[in-house]
Design a protein around this motif. Structure first.
Motif, PDB file in Angstrom:
ATOM      1  N   THR A  48     -42.553  35.530 -30.801  1.00  0.00           N
ATOM      2  CA  THR A  48     -43.497  36.604 -30.462  1.00  0.00           C
ATOM      3  C   THR A  48     -42.852  37.973 -30.754  1.00  0.00           C
ATOM      4  O   THR A  48     -41.648  38.058 -31.036  1.00  0.00           O
ATOM      5  CB  THR A  48     -43.850  36.545 -28.972  1.00  0.00           C
ATOM      6  N   ALA A  49     -43.643  39.037 -30.599  1.00  0.00           N
ATOM      7  CA  ALA A  49     -43.133  40.400 -30.840  1.00  0.00           C
ATOM      8  C   ALA A  49     -41.962  40.728 -29.916  1.00  0.00           C
ATOM      9  O   ALA A  49     -41.080  41.516 -30.282  1.00  0.00           O
ATOM     10  CB  ALA A  49     -44.258  41.412 -30.629  1.00  0.00           C
ATOM     11  N   ASP A  50     -41.955  40.140 -28.716  1.00  0.00           N
ATOM     12  CA  ASP A  50     -40.850  40.407 -27.785  1.00  0.00           C
ATOM     13  C   ASP A  50     -39.805  39.293 -27.794  1.00  0.00           C
ATOM     14  O   ASP A  50     -39.055  39.115 -26.826  1.00  0.00           O
ATOM     15  CB  ASP A  50     -41.380  40.704 -26.369  1.00  0.00           C
ATOM     16  N   GLY A  51     -39.754  38.565 -28.901  1.00  0.00           N
ATOM     17  CA  GLY A  51     -38.636  37.626 -29.102  1.00  0.00           C
ATOM     18  C   GLY A  51     -38.703  36.342 -28.298  1.00  0.00           C
ATOM     19  O   GLY A  51     -37.690  35.671 -28.109  1.00  0.00           O
ATOM     20  N   LYS A  52     -39.895  35.949 -27.847  1.00  0.00           N
ATOM     21  CA  LYS A  52     -40.033  34.698 -27.087  1.00  0.00           C
ATOM     22  C   LYS A  52     -40.477  33.569 -28.026  1.00  0.00           C
ATOM     23  O   LYS A  52     -41.192  33.813 -29.005  1.00  0.00           O
ATOM     24  CB  LYS A  52     -41.065  34.870 -25.961  1.00  0.00           C
ATOM     25  N   HIS A  80     -46.247  37.337 -34.789  1.00  0.00           N
ATOM     26  CA  HIS A  80     -45.100  38.199 -34.479  1.00  0.00           C
ATOM     27  C   HIS A  80     -45.507  39.618 -34.068  1.00  0.00           C
ATOM     28  O   HIS A  80     -44.655  40.405 -33.664  1.00  0.00           O
ATOM     29  CB  HIS A  80     -44.113  38.233 -35.656  1.00  0.00           C
ATOM     30  N   GLU A  81     -46.800  39.942 -34.147  1.00  0.00           N
ATOM     31  CA  GLU A  81     -47.257  41.272 -33.717  1.00  0.00           C
ATOM     32  C   GLU A  81     -47.710  41.283 -32.246  1.00  0.00           C
ATOM     33  O   GLU A  81     -48.028  42.343 -31.710  1.00  0.00           O
ATOM     34  CB  GLU A  81     -48.441  41.720 -34.587  1.00  0.00           C
ATOM     35  N   PHE A  82     -47.745  40.120 -31.608  1.00  0.00           N
ATOM     36  CA  PHE A  82     -48.246  40.011 -30.234  1.00  0.00           C
ATOM     37  C   PHE A  82     -47.110  39.608 -29.295  1.00  0.00           C
ATOM     38  O   PHE A  82     -46.277  38.762 -29.647  1.00  0.00           O
ATOM     39  CB  PHE A  82     -49.360  38.957 -30.163  1.00  0.00           C
ATOM     40  N   PRO A 151     -40.192  39.140 -38.841  1.00  0.00           N
ATOM     41  CA  PRO A 151     -39.130  39.409 -37.860  1.00  0.00           C
ATOM     42  C   PRO A 151     -38.735  38.102 -37.159  1.00  0.00           C
ATOM     43  O   PRO A 151     -39.556  37.207 -37.018  1.00  0.00           O
ATOM     44  CB  PRO A 151     -39.806  40.364 -36.857  1.00  0.00           C
ATOM     45  N   GLY A 152     -37.490  38.034 -36.753  1.00  0.00           N
ATOM     46  CA  GLY A 152     -37.050  36.846 -36.019  1.00  0.00           C
ATOM     47  C   GLY A 152     -36.302  35.855 -36.886  1.00  0.00           C
ATOM     48  O   GLY A 152     -35.712  34.895 -36.387  1.00  0.00           O
ATOM     49  N   ASP A 153     -36.285  36.095 -38.202  1.00  0.00           N
ATOM     50  CA  ASP A 153     -35.661  35.155 -39.134  1.00  0.00           C
ATOM     51  C   ASP A 153     -34.197  34.870 -38.777  1.00  0.00           C
ATOM     52  O   ASP A 153     -33.745  33.733 -38.807  1.00  0.00           O
ATOM     53  CB  ASP A 153     -35.771  35.738 -40.552  1.00  0.00           C
TER      54      ASP A 153
END
Ligand code: G3P
Ligand code: CA
Length: 282
Positions: A48-52, A80-82, A151-153
């Motif tokens: 998610t956008a906050d890394g969850k 990834h925007e939410f 993001p998060g890759d």
């Protein structure tokens, strides 16, 4: 996870849970898969956008949730925007009731009460999905979605493996991915975690690929694998889990060919194929 690879039987692996009987990638789908006798369930994980870590297949939220109604002004539905809080407000069950993607509601196999119970079903976090698996002393294939353009890759592999270790669940989980650098990272840094290789096209030398990635299982489409490859990979100690098979005749052929697992949206059908196969052997 090593122990399941030497079992002399084919594992019934419920693709995205029992996705013909309940909304895919939800705890209801996992519950149904368990109920109809799947040996393992498969889920997809993203960030998610906050890394969850959240369980969902598509890179966007709109096919399987009501995101467009709840957040009409966002205009873009990328996972990834939410944030997790935002995703947890969404209903991931109603689309299944409306679309009946495998015709199981129309066929009366999914009851009206079950359909009602799916309304407002949330997307589980990976942690919730793992807790469910552990509570039932079950197995799960965690597919890490390819975040290479998102993001998060650089974080997702460490986050998934750290969670598996915190929950003491390494032995209950097979991690797979189409992103082979994720698998290589696990093979190099976390060799205790079993991995399975997904590939978008047939591979000429699957055993070499598995060795290079330090993976334990190969997850080809049926059209990517020849019967002799199944025997060879198994003789080398690798598992072969074929995806995603929903017709009985193909399941029967693959069981006969000795595959170690079959991914299916209809684990209820595969259970009956496997039971018949066992009875015919005795
Ligand atoms: O692991 C089998 C399968 O899950 C890979 O494809 O697109 O359903 O995630 P997909
Ligand atoms: Ca998947």
């Amino acid at each position: 996870m090593d122990s399941i690879m030497i079992l002399d039987r084919t594992l019934n692996i419920a693709h995205r849970g029992a996705s013909s009987l309940a909304p895919e990638n939800t705890l209801s789908a996992a519950r149904k898969a368990l109920e109809v006798g799947a040996d393992m369930w498969e889920l997809d994980v993203q960030m998610t956008a906050d890394g969850k870590l959240i369980v969902i297949h598509d890179s966007t939220l709109n096919r399987t949730s009501n995101v467009e109604e709840v957040f009409p002004h966002r205009g873009s539905w990328q996972v990834h925007e939410f944030t997790l809080d935002e995703i947890r407000q969404l209903d991931f069950g109603s689309w299944f009731a409306e679309q009946d993607p495998f015709g199981q509601i129309a066929a009366g196999i999914v009851s009206e009460d079950e359909v009602k119970s799916y309304i407002q079903e949330p997307a589980p976090t990976l942690e919730q999905a793992l807790h469910f698996t552990s509570e039932h002393n079950w197995l799960v294939n965690v597919e890490i979605k390819d975040l290479s353009d998102r993001p998060g890759d650089s974080q997702i592999v460490n986050k998934v493996v750290t969670l598996l270790e915190e929950l003491n669940m390494v032995d209950m989980v097979l991690v797979s991915s189409f992103n082979h650098s994720y698998l290589a990272q696990i093979g190099a840094v976390y060799p205790q975690v079993a991995t399975g290789v997904l590939h978008t096209k047939p591979h000429p030398r699957p055993a070499s690929l598995l060795r290079k990635l330090k993976a334990r299982t190969y997850h080809p489409r049926k059209s990517f694998i020849r019967l002799k490859d199944i025997a060879r990979l198994k003789s080398l100690g690798f598992g072969v889990n074929v995806r995603t098979i929903n017709d009985r005749k193909t399941m029967e052929r693959l069981v006969k060919a000795g595959v170690s697992g079959i991914f299916t949206d209809v684990p209820q059908v595969l259970t009956s194929v496997l039971t018949n196969n066992r009875q015919n052997k005795t």
